[in-house]
Scaffold this motif. Structure first.
Motif, mmCIF file in Angstrom:
data_model
loop_
_atom_site.group_PDB
_atom_site.id
_atom_site.type_symbol
_atom_site.label_atom_id
_atom_site.label_comp_id
_atom_site.label_asym_id
_atom_site.label_seq_id
_atom_site.Cartn_x
_atom_site.Cartn_y
_atom_site.Cartn_z
ATOM 1 N N GLN A 51 0.825 -1.203 0.000
ATOM 2 C CA GLN A 51 0.000 0.000 0.000
ATOM 3 C C GLN A 51 0.860 1.254 0.000
ATOM 4 O O GLN A 51 0.532 2.244 -0.672
ATOM 5 C CB GLN A 51 -0.938 -0.003 1.204
ATOM 6 C CG GLN A 51 -1.844 1.215 1.328
ATOM 7 C CD GLN A 51 -2.794 1.392 0.156
ATOM 8 O OE1 GLN A 51 -3.012 0.453 -0.622
ATOM 9 N NE2 GLN A 51 -3.351 2.591 0.012
ATOM 10 N N ARG A 54 2.026 1.907 -3.432
ATOM 11 C CA ARG A 54 0.927 2.430 -4.249
ATOM 12 C C ARG A 54 0.687 3.904 -3.949
ATOM 13 O O ARG A 54 0.460 4.716 -4.863
ATOM 14 C CB ARG A 54 -0.340 1.610 -3.965
ATOM 15 C CG ARG A 54 -1.459 1.822 -4.988
ATOM 16 C CD ARG A 54 -2.705 0.999 -4.655
ATOM 17 N NE ARG A 54 -2.392 -0.394 -4.430
ATOM 18 C CZ ARG A 54 -2.215 -1.297 -5.403
ATOM 19 N NH1 ARG A 54 -2.332 -0.911 -6.668
ATOM 20 N NH2 ARG A 54 -1.938 -2.548 -5.120
ATOM 21 N N GLU A 55 0.749 4.263 -2.681
ATOM 22 C CA GLU A 55 0.547 5.664 -2.311
ATOM 23 C C GLU A 55 1.670 6.545 -2.860
ATOM 24 O O GLU A 55 1.418 7.670 -3.309
ATOM 25 C CB GLU A 55 0.467 5.774 -0.787
ATOM 26 C CG GLU A 55 -0.804 5.166 -0.214
ATOM 27 C CD GLU A 55 -0.794 5.123 1.308
ATOM 28 O OE1 GLU A 55 0.240 5.507 1.911
ATOM 29 O OE2 GLU A 55 -1.816 4.699 1.893
ATOM 30 N N ASP A 64 -5.251 9.353 -6.808
ATOM 31 C CA ASP A 64 -5.649 8.625 -5.615
ATOM 32 C C ASP A 64 -5.053 7.224 -5.691
ATOM 33 O O ASP A 64 -4.997 6.646 -6.784
ATOM 34 C CB ASP A 64 -7.180 8.539 -5.539
ATOM 35 C CG ASP A 64 -7.655 7.950 -4.226
ATOM 36 O OD1 ASP A 64 -7.670 6.700 -4.114
ATOM 37 O OD2 ASP A 64 -8.007 8.723 -3.326
ATOM 38 N N THR A 66 -6.225 4.427 -5.103
ATOM 39 C CA THR A 66 -7.154 3.449 -5.677
ATOM 40 C C THR A 66 -7.184 3.507 -7.205
ATOM 41 O O THR A 66 -7.743 2.609 -7.838
ATOM 42 C CB THR A 66 -8.577 3.673 -5.137
ATOM 43 O OG1 THR A 66 -9.024 4.981 -5.513
ATOM 44 C CG2 THR A 66 -8.618 3.530 -3.630
ATOM 45 N N GLU A 67 -6.566 4.550 -7.784
ATOM 46 C CA GLU A 67 -6.554 4.695 -9.238
ATOM 47 C C GLU A 67 -5.300 4.094 -9.874
ATOM 48 O O GLU A 67 -5.116 4.200 -11.086
ATOM 49 C CB GLU A 67 -6.653 6.179 -9.610
ATOM 50 C CG GLU A 67 -7.957 6.837 -9.151
ATOM 51 C CD GLU A 67 -7.986 8.327 -9.400
ATOM 52 O OE1 GLU A 67 -8.985 8.829 -9.950
ATOM 53 O OE2 GLU A 67 -6.996 9.013 -9.021
ATOM 54 N N LYS A 218 -10.999 7.343 -11.644
ATOM 55 C CA LYS A 218 -12.215 6.806 -11.051
ATOM 56 C C LYS A 218 -13.394 6.994 -11.999
ATOM 57 O O LYS A 218 -13.589 8.070 -12.566
ATOM 58 C CB LYS A 218 -12.512 7.515 -9.725
ATOM 59 C CG LYS A 218 -11.586 7.139 -8.588
ATOM 60 C CD LYS A 218 -11.974 7.874 -7.307
ATOM 61 C CE LYS A 218 -11.024 7.528 -6.174
ATOM 62 N NZ LYS A 218 -11.354 8.287 -4.926
ATOM 63 N N GLU A 232 -4.625 -6.547 -7.423
ATOM 64 C CA GLU A 232 -4.902 -5.217 -8.000
ATOM 65 C C GLU A 232 -6.410 -4.969 -8.122
ATOM 66 O O GLU A 232 -6.891 -4.403 -9.116
ATOM 67 C CB GLU A 232 -4.213 -5.054 -9.357
ATOM 68 C CG GLU A 232 -2.706 -5.088 -9.296
ATOM 69 C CD GLU A 232 -2.124 -4.015 -8.403
ATOM 70 O OE1 GLU A 232 -2.318 -2.820 -8.698
ATOM 71 O OE2 GLU A 232 -1.483 -4.374 -7.394
ATOM 72 N N GLU A 233 -7.146 -5.421 -7.095
ATOM 73 C CA GLU A 233 -8.605 -5.246 -7.080
ATOM 74 C C GLU A 233 -9.258 -5.829 -8.324
ATOM 75 O O GLU A 233 -10.269 -5.314 -8.811
ATOM 76 C CB GLU A 233 -8.962 -3.756 -6.939
ATOM 77 C CG GLU A 233 -8.442 -3.096 -5.680
ATOM 78 C CD GLU A 233 -9.054 -3.688 -4.410
ATOM 79 O OE1 GLU A 233 -10.232 -4.056 -4.445
ATOM 80 O OE2 GLU A 233 -8.330 -3.772 -3.396
#
Length: 399
Positions: A51, A54-55, A64, A66-67, A218, A232-233
């Motif tokens: 994480q 990713r951040e 973001d 999550t993107e 998003k 990766e979701e």
């Protein structure tokens, strides 16, 4: 003669792994070797570092976390972006790109054309710039995606991505940009750019080879290219490459830390090299617009010289540079970027790209210039009458 050290002027091809990046990676190649999808501590303890990477990558581009979809490279990212836009909009079968894209985009679009999709490869001007009016005319009701690079890897010329994105938004067209060459050289803010998808690769910013990312805004419809597990979701199957992802995150931090003053210093060193070549070596020409372009890149044609021969001689002196040519089945094909800009095949084959990095110094440039004029003169003198006749029109234009 073999040089005792390397003088590296090919940073658009790849960069060295920064010591800080290697240090961050090593624990994940030794004691922290688990799988982050595993339910026990050896795996669960990797969730937080993943994480964090990713951040860090998201912060580099103003996104973001999550993107961010981690991938294996910029090529995978660009292929994923283009095919996702097509597969999620089956009624739209048209792609707009340019004639000077990296092969990651160019060859992907060519392959899709063979499968029945319509592709518009927009031409560029003699200086490598894009005509926005021509671009707008190319957009159609069935255009699914526009995929245009932000910075050209051979010339450094920048395309006006914010304006291109605005035109796409007006028509409800998804836009992807290959920004692989940009980190550390320009500020990146995906919200200012206005793009839906953006590709990066870690090895262009002093990270390891074999890891990249795809930014997916998003709300953008998405279909993965690699189908597998839940990683990766669900956007990209495959066990996470933890050492390399951690390295990417650290490299992103270093790229974010580059200051405007450092960028100006890099541009000044590039300009010094460029000016010395153009003034000290006759019959040389810069390819591409002087501005706007990346602060580290210059493309120079040396009329009457085969670039591949010049590269071999430079290599013997420890100097690394690049040509845009591609070796295929024993022959040297001219750069598609340069020929799209209007250079003849002979002119394209006489071109070298010098791409600098923050590690380069004035002493590096001085070493290069202590040898380059002589090597060019020797190659021109050794050229056969047939070669001389072939390039004489170009000599006349350059003189």
């Amino acid at each position: 003669m073999t040089a005792s050290r390397t003088y590296y002027f090919d940073s658009n091809a790849t960069t060295s792994v920064a010591p800080e990046v290697l240090e961050a990676m090593l624990p994940y190649l030794t004691e922290k070797w688990g799988n982050p999808s595993s339910p026990y501590r050896l795996g669960k303890n990797l969730v937080a570092p993943l994480q964090a990477a990713r951040e860090s990558a998201a912060a580099l581009i103003g996104a973001d976390p999550t993107e961010i979809v981690f991938t294996s490279c910029g090529t995978e990212s660009s292929n994923t972006a283009i095919t996702s836009c097509l597969y999620t909009q089956p009624a739209k079968r048209h792609i707009v790109t340019t004639a000077v894209e990296h092969s990651a985009t160019r060859n992907c679009c060519a392959a899709l054309a063979e499968r029945g999709y319509a592709v518009t490869f927009l031409p560029v001007n003699r200086d490598g710039s894009l005509d926005l009016a021509r671009f707008e005319q190319a957009l159609r009701p069935d255009t699914a995606v526009v995929s245009i690079m932000w910075a050209n890897n051979e010339t450094g010329v920048l395309f006006p991505i914010p304006q291109i994105a605005a035109l796409c938004r007006q028509r409800g067209i998804l836009i992807h940009t290959d920004a692989v060459q940009v980190p550390g050289k320009l500020k990146i803010d995906v919200n200012e750019l206005g793009v839906d998808l953006l590709s990066l690769s870690a090895h262009k910013l002093h990270g390891p080879k074999g890891v990249g990312l795809l930014y997916v805004r998003k709300g953008t419809p998405f279909q993965p290219l690699i189908i597998g597990g839940h990683q990766e979701e669900g956007h990209r199957g495959g066990t996470e490459n933890m050492p390399y992802l951690v390295g990417f995150g650290r490299a992103a931090e270093l790229a974010r830390a580059v200051t405007p003053e450092q960028r100006r210093t890099l541009a000044a060193l590039r300009d010094s090299l460029e000016q010395q070549i153009l003034t000290q070596i006759p019959h040389t020409t810069r390819n591409g617009a002087k501005e706007p372009r990346l602060p580290n890149t210059t493309s120079i044609s040396f009329v009457g010289v085969e670039a591949e021969a010049l590269l071999l001689l430079l290599d013997q002196l420890g100097i690394c540079a690049s040509s845009g040519s591609a070796c295929t089945t024993g022959s040297v094909a001219p750069s598609h970027v340069l020929t799209a800009m209007g250079l003849s095949p002979a002119e394209a084959r006489s071109t070298l790209r010098f791409s600098l990095d923050y590690e380069n110094t004035a002493e590096d440039v001085a070493y290069l210039m202590s040898h380059l004029p002589r090597l060019v003169a020797e190659l021109r003198a050794a050229a056969s009458p047939r070669t001389a006749a072939r390039v004489s029109p170009a000599l006349a234009r350059a003189s």
